[in-house]
Design an enzyme around this catalytic site. Structure first.
Site, PDB file in Angstrom:
ATOM      1  N   HIS A 279      48.689  47.501  37.453  1.00 31.04           N
ATOM      2  CA  HIS A 279      49.110  46.442  38.376  1.00 31.04           C
ATOM      3  C   HIS A 279      49.760  45.273  37.641  1.00 31.04           C
ATOM      4  CE1 HIS A 279      45.608  43.651  37.958  1.00 31.04           C
ATOM      5  NE2 HIS A 279      44.869  44.729  37.858  1.00 31.04           N
ATOM      6  N   ASP A 291      44.269  42.414  31.835  1.00 29.08           N
ATOM      7  CA  ASP A 291      44.154  42.803  33.250  1.00 29.08           C
ATOM      8  C   ASP A 291      45.355  42.298  34.021  1.00 29.08           C
ATOM      9  OD1 ASP A 291      43.304  43.632  35.697  1.00 29.08           O
ATOM     10  OD2 ASP A 291      41.693  42.175  35.879  1.00 29.08           O
ATOM     11  N   GLU A 325      47.097  43.728  43.345  1.00 28.36           N
ATOM     12  CA  GLU A 325      45.808  44.428  43.237  1.00 28.36           C
ATOM     13  C   GLU A 325      44.653  43.444  43.319  1.00 28.36           C
ATOM     14  OE1 GLU A 325      42.177  45.987  41.436  1.00 28.36           O
ATOM     15  OE2 GLU A 325      43.366  44.341  40.651  1.00 28.36           O
ATOM     16  N   GLU A 326      44.836  42.256  42.728  1.00 25.44           N
ATOM     17  CA  GLU A 326      43.696  41.369  42.530  1.00 25.44           C
ATOM     18  C   GLU A 326      43.151  40.754  43.806  1.00 25.44           C
ATOM     19  OE1 GLU A 326      41.981  41.280  40.053  1.00 25.44           O
ATOM     20  OE2 GLU A 326      43.156  41.606  38.242  1.00 25.44           O
ATOM     21  N   ASP A 353      43.764  50.615  34.518  1.00 25.10           N
ATOM     22  CA  ASP A 353      43.371  49.235  34.844  1.00 25.10           C
ATOM     23  C   ASP A 353      41.967  48.954  34.311  1.00 25.10           C
ATOM     24  OD1 ASP A 353      43.232  46.700  35.878  1.00 25.10           O
ATOM     25  OD2 ASP A 353      42.827  47.335  37.934  1.00 25.10           O
ATOM     26  N   HIS A 425      39.291  38.209  33.835  1.00 24.63           N
ATOM     27  CA  HIS A 425      39.482  37.150  34.838  1.00 24.63           C
ATOM     28  C   HIS A 425      39.157  35.756  34.293  1.00 24.63           C
ATOM     29  CE1 HIS A 425      39.080  40.092  38.530  1.00 24.63           C
ATOM     30  NE2 HIS A 425      39.983  40.481  37.654  1.00 24.63           N
TER      31      HIS A 425
HETATM   32 ZN   LIG Z   1      42.944  44.860  37.122  1.00 24.14          ZN
END
Ligand SMILES: [Zn+2]
Length: 469
Positions: A279, A291, A325-326, A353, A425
């Protein structure tokens, strides 16, 4: 886990797969000698940085990836998807009253708003903390939850992650973030703080999306650093604790964005596609190198490696850089809508991912009979320590999951994920966390796998769908 030995030795492995082991070895070696994908990751992470859906960074990333894929001669298409547009604002918190508090002392909290959080009043809100360690405890204290700031303190189990179970560890601790705010909102809470979901604490708050019920009440909500969740818990064990919280995020109107789709057109069955994907969007605190910059640029690298060897497998290899995606999976949904009436064209779907450790092999959500076909790929990848073939049921990636839910075989690199959630994140998800060597290995695994799937004479059988996730 399935050993890559063939149960049925009637046919040699290379015939079952259709892929020539010598070609697979060439693909592996070309990937191990290319830094093209790593350079694309550096472009994304260092030249653009954060790429949350709806942001200028996300749009710059769409253009950058489309240009890179055009430059290597793939057929590029931008697929529209309307995405949410949430923007972070001010985020501060303090412990303003607590047992044993000396005069004039308050304690600062390190926190960050969760995606989908609404704002507090501009001057913030003040309320008593209710610390809970489970959803059952929240239920048991439903009356006190009303008007309070509910603090979920559920630790991430690093021991699970250290033993190859980072996914379940994330799922368990993640419930407080995914569902905690909606559950507390039903009880009339004023706001919610959750303990950050991840290992290696360093007093880093980990953001991420929270899920609201359709039409349900929304709340201001944020992730605390693990250290501050523990601090509040220790103080609350001694008596009443009062918090002051200011969050000013905004939920803006949806924005038009895109998946980037780049096809390396197949030589015999160009309409049948093997998806290889990651993503493109990321959270806004770091630069999304782990990520999922690594995943998406490794997928791009597959096309570059096959192009460099002038290989055109039977089916098309379709690189997809997924948008959103998030915090909504709108890109994934838009793609599924576009192929749902011709699902027979979707031969297999790979998603990467799970960042940033070394790949150990291949995870396959495919029928047990399909595994023999992957044996030559595993054999070739064993030379780089990535020869494990693991079959398991269920989702291998959020974006390919709608396809999997309709029987499309799903694949992912099997990755050492012990430390994936250290920086997941957070503001520390930056390029330096990605080893160029890991990128090369990831591209090698994805490219050998994608070529094997795209070259197979017969498409893999569909996977029986047991339970909706
Ligand atoms: Zn991800």
């Amino acid at each position: 886990m399935l050993a890559p030995a063939l149960a049925n030795a009637d046919a040699p492995a290379s015939n079952a797969s259709g892929a020539d082991p010598a070609v697979l070895a060439q693909i592996r070696d070309a990937a191990m000698n290319s830094d093209w994908a790593y350079q694309r990751l550096a472009d994304l992470a260092d030249k653009i940085g954060p790429r949350l859906s709806g942001s200028p960074g996300a749009e710059a990333a769409v253009a950058q990836v489309a240009a890179a894929m055009s430059s290597i001669g793939t057929r590029v298409m931008l697929q529209p998807a309307k995405v949410p547009h949430w923007v972070r604002g001010i985020e501060t918190g303090e412990i303003v009253r607590y047992p044993g508090q000396p005069a004039g002392i308050t304690q600062k909290l390190v926190l960050t708003a969760l995606g989908g959080s609404i704002a507090t009043p501009a001057k913030g809100l003040t309320a008593q903390a209710l610390v809970v360690h489970s959803f059952d405890q929240l239920k048991a204290h439903a009356v006190e939850a009303k008007g309070s700031i509910v603090v979920f303190d559920i630790p991430y189990d690093q021991n699970l992650a250290d033993n190859g179970q980072a996914g379940p560890a994330y799922g368990e601790a993640g419930e407080q973030r995914f569902r905690g705010p909606a559950a507390a909102a039903k009880l009339g809470a004023a706001a919610v703080l959750v303990r950050s979901v991840g290992g290696a604490n360093y007093r880093l708050p980990h953001t991420g999306v929270t899920q609201w019920d359709d039409g349900g009440t929304k709340l201001p909500c944020a992730a605390l650093s693990a250290e501050d969740a523990m601090l509040i818990d220790r103080l609350a064990a001694q008596g009443a604790v009062t918090l002051h919280l200011t969050l000013t995020p905004q939920i803006l109107p949806d924005v038009e964005s895109h998946n980037v789709i780049a096809d390396l057109v197949g030589r015999e069955k160009p309409d049948e596609v093997v998806i290889v994907s990651g993503h493109l969007d990321s959270w806004d605190l770091g630069t999304g190198a782990m990520d999922d910059g690594l995943g998406v640029t490794a997928a791009m690298g597959v096309a570059q490696v096959l192009q460099s060897l002038n290989l055109h497998p039977r089916r098309s290899v379709r690189v997809i850089a997924w948008m959103n995606e998030e915090n909504g999976s709108r890109g994934s949904k838009a793609y599924f809508e576009s192929v749902k009436d011709s699902l027979g064209t979707q031969a297999a779907a790979i998603e990467s991912d799970f960042g940033v450790g070394r790949p150990l092999g291949i995870t396959a959500s495919a029928t047990p009979e399909s595994m023999a076909m992957l044996a030559p790929a595993a054999e070739v990848l064993r030379a780089i320590g990535a020869g494990v073939l693991e079959r398991r049921d269920g989702e291998v990636g959020a974006d390919v999951n709608p396809l999997q839910q309709h029987g499309v075989p799903g694949f992912a690199p099997l990755i050492d994920s012990r430390h994936y959630f250290d920086y997941h994140h957070t503001a520390a998800d930056t390029l330096d966390k990605v080893e160029p060597d890991v990128m090369r290995r990831t591209v090698a695994v994805l490219a050998v796998l994608a070529y094997t799937l795209a070259e197979a004479p017969d498409a893999l059988p569909r996977v029986p769908v047991t339970a909706e996730k």
